[in-house]
Design a protein around this motif. Structure first.
Motif, PDB file in Angstrom:
ATOM      1  N   ASN A 111       2.689  11.968   8.588  1.00  0.00           N
ATOM      2  CA  ASN A 111       1.264  11.963   8.242  1.00  0.00           C
ATOM      3  C   ASN A 111       1.052  12.215   6.757  1.00  0.00           C
ATOM      4  N   ARG A 114       1.675   8.991   5.066  1.00  0.00           N
ATOM      5  CA  ARG A 114       0.551   8.090   5.325  1.00  0.00           C
ATOM      6  C   ARG A 114      -0.620   8.414   4.387  1.00  0.00           C
ATOM      7  N   TRP A 116      -0.472  10.016   1.569  1.00  0.00           N
ATOM      8  CA  TRP A 116      -0.079   9.746   0.185  1.00  0.00           C
ATOM      9  C   TRP A 116      -0.290   8.274  -0.135  1.00  0.00           C
ATOM     10  N   MET A 117       0.092   7.417   0.809  1.00  0.00           N
ATOM     11  CA  MET A 117      -0.062   5.983   0.573  1.00  0.00           C
ATOM     12  C   MET A 117      -1.532   5.584   0.509  1.00  0.00           C
ATOM     13  N   LEU A 118      -2.364   6.308   1.226  1.00  0.00           N
ATOM     14  CA  LEU A 118      -3.797   6.008   1.207  1.00  0.00           C
ATOM     15  C   LEU A 118      -4.499   6.652   0.015  1.00  0.00           C
ATOM     16  N   GLY A 119      -3.730   7.429  -0.739  1.00  0.00           N
ATOM     17  CA  GLY A 119      -4.328   8.063  -1.907  1.00  0.00           C
ATOM     18  C   GLY A 119      -5.167   9.265  -1.550  1.00  0.00           C
ATOM     19  N   ALA A 120      -4.987   9.786  -0.345  1.00  0.00           N
ATOM     20  CA  ALA A 120      -5.772  10.947   0.069  1.00  0.00           C
ATOM     21  C   ALA A 120      -5.109  12.222  -0.431  1.00  0.00           C
TER      22      ALA A 120
END
Lengths: 285, 327
Positions: A111, A114, A116-120
């Protein structure tokens, strides 16, 4: 004593307790047993029957299912660890191991990657510390984390404190990070889409209970919010949790004069709050 | 060129793969193929929670020829928070009106049942919401669905990652489930109506508070999966005072002055969306539940008021502007 009689009258023929009526469930059975053993009176036979029912809900993985017909172990495994040692017959070691290895899904590496990839931002309250989930494979929340902290603390007193201390500390940190802006706790969501969420009385009580012995401005603000909640509380069960939580920090709280609806949890938590107020907090000894 | 994680994600086209699924499906709006008409939807004006609701609900049941003679009916309101003003929760007056109407229509048993998602003290919540004061002997006809007897049920061609769910026997044993939500916008799903209201039947006693297993499995997909289990649920939506903005909890009261009802939850929810100024074809769970059947307004026969005569453009959070109907 009245609560004990109420609980004894609500015991099912199979030895367990339901929430209100009907078949037995693990959670109300645990709280009823905790309340009966805390009452000081001898209910040996009834307690033994309750534990015998509970034993049937322990699964091969060491965890407990919410009832016999469910084939998944869930958060309330921790509740069984709160029962006093005289309630023999449960495999506590395996229940402890099951509890100690549970974490919220949101703090797992999959998670985090995930997000990190979404920039969250994964450094906030959601990700920082390992708490406990209600159900395996889901995120951690306040109530299962608070109960697990209390359970592992109890186990640490009697077993391997060094092994458990890190998880206990993580759990406490999780709770502190999940405080609402108003100082108390709700189910565990402090903010959604940029909006602050309000705390609830019952979850504020149980979080304060798990944070007993912890001091600092965060806890002080939580206690203040807990007292405000108690003054305006509309639920007998929630008020009992607040009494337990505030009492664990040396702040005796008055018994709230609120209607009771006769649920087993409501009765058991009220009995436990009374026992704690009398100087014998069953969650902490 | 510096590659940031945002640009990398965008370039690699991985965002869609790693996202659990956007709840509101603005980018997925497209006309569906099948153009069969849906079951009719009734829209009636109701300015306040007055005694007139009792006649209104009886009229609705008769209008839709709902035959409940000798049957077990379960009314499922939406109880969310302690709220004396009943802005968050389905108003107890409307629920009582439905209770009386189904009893008058010959139902053998009518129960009220709910399993709130965040608060565990359901009876206290109902008490604070005015249910004890409004519904005589409320405690004897109410089931807390979070704590009811349960049975594991296989999902029908699930759209979510779940294969089965434990569900309450009170719901599974009913002949007619009546979903009675509040008319609200929802910060994740776009709108919370009769289909999203079914999250309340998933037992917290197994899955917890919140029922987080549904969130991880995909909110719109789980709404569609629950609907697939109860496609013939009847829906009566409390749109007298709804909620706009940051619903379903922190939004603002919005008077719409309507009750919306029908035998197709999809058609009712699509109509409610239009009344709120939202495009139902952009609500992901409605897309999933409708499948290939077109959600066009002209395919949903309406009784009572026309949508245009009661439409009330509800405010939505900034990120959900794409769900709005044009105009």
């Amino acid at each position: 004593m009245q609560y004990s009689e109420d609980l004894l009258g609500r015991q099912n023929a199979d030895g367990g307790w339901s929430y209100h009526r009907g078949g037995s469930w693990t959670e109300p059975t645990c709280y009823a047993l905790l309340a009966l053993t805390a009452s000081g009176a001898s209910h040996t036979l009834e307690v033994r029957r309750g534990v015998e029912w509970l034993r049937r809900c322990q699964r091969a993985d060491g965890g407990f299912a919410p009832r016999e017909s469910v084939s998944e172990s869930i958060w309330l495994t921790a509740l069984t660890l709160l029962l006093p040692p005289e309630t023999e017959g449960l495999d506590r070691q395996r229940a402890e191991a099951w509890t100690a290895e549970q974490t919220g899904r949101e703090s797992g590496w999959v998670n985090r990657l995930r997000l990190w990839m979404l920039g969250a931002d994964s450094s906030g309250d959601s990700m920082g510390f390992d708490g406990w989930a209600w159900y395996p494979g889901t995120a951690a929340w306040v109530t299962p984390t608070a109960v697990s902290v209390l359970a592992l603390e109890k186990m640490a007193k009697n077993g391997n404190p060094a092994d458990l201390e890190k998880r206990i500390q993580e759990g406490r940190s999780f709770l502190l990070a999940r405080r609402c802006r108003d100082g108390g706790w709700n189910h565990g969501s402090t903010r959604a889409l940029g909006y602050d969420s309000d705390s609830y009385p019952e979850t504020t009580g149980i979080a304060l209970l798990a944070l007993h012995g912890t001091t600092g401005p965060e806890v002080s603000k939580g206690l203040e919010r807990g007292e405000q909640h108690l003054a305006a509380c509309q639920s007998s069960e929630a008020a009992s949790w607040l009494r337990l939580g505030l009492g664990a920090h040396g702040r005796p709280a008055p018994v709230a004069d609120l209607p009771m609806h006769g649920g087993v949890m409501e009765i058991a938590i009220a009995a436990l709050a009374d026992a704690a107020q009398a100087g014998d907090n069953p969650f902490l000894v | 060129m510096k590659i940031t994680r945002r640009s990398w994600t965008k370039t690699a086209g991985l965002a869609a793969a790693v996202t659990t699924g956007a709840a509101a499906g603005a980018s997925c709006a497209r006309p569906s193929k099948i153009t069969q008409p849906w079951a009719p939807v009734s829209i009636y004006r109701a300015a306040t929670y007055s005694e007139e609701l009792y006649d209104l609900v009886r009229r609705i049941i008769a209008e839709h020829a709902v035959d409940v003679r000798g049957k077990r009916v379960v009314l499922k309101p939406n109880l969310v928070e302690f709220d004396a003003h009943t802005v968050i929760n389905t108003n107890p007056k409307l629920v009582h009106a439905a209770l009386e109407a189904f009893r008058a229509a010959g139902a053998a048993d009518v129960r009220i049942a709910e399993g709130p998602g965040h608060r565990r003290v359901t009876l206290d919540l109902a008490d604070a919401g005015g249910y004890f004061a409004t519904v005589p002997k409320f405690e004897t006809i109410f089931t807390d669905l979070n704590l009811d007897e349960i049975t594991r049920v296989a999902l029908v061609n699930p759209q979510s990652r779940l294969k089965s769910l434990f569900l309450p026997n009170t719901i599974l044993g009913s002949d007619l489930l009546v979903s009675m939500p509040k008319l609200k916008t929802h910060h994740w799903a776009g709108a919370t109506l009769s289909m999203k209201n079914l999250f309340g039947i998933v037992p917290g006693g197994v899955y917890g508070w919140p029922k987080n297993v549904l969130h991880w499995a995909g909110i719109p997909e789980c709404i569609a999966d629950l609907h697939a289990l109860f496609p013939k649920a009847f829906a009566i939506v409390d749109g007298i005072v709804g909620m706009e903005g940051n619903g379903p909890i922190q939004g603002t009261p919005r008077t719409a002055g309507v009750v919306i009802a029908g035998a197709s939850p999809v058609a009712v929810d699509a109509t409610c969306c239009r009344i709120m100024g939202l495009d139902p074809t952009r609500i992901r769970y409605l897309q999933l539940a409708a499948g290939e059947q077109n959600l066009g307004e002209d395919l949903i026969p309406q009784r009572g008021e026309r949508i245009s005569s009661v439409a009330s453009r509800f405010a939505v959070l900034p990120g959900l502007e794409t769900l709005r109907l044009p105009g």
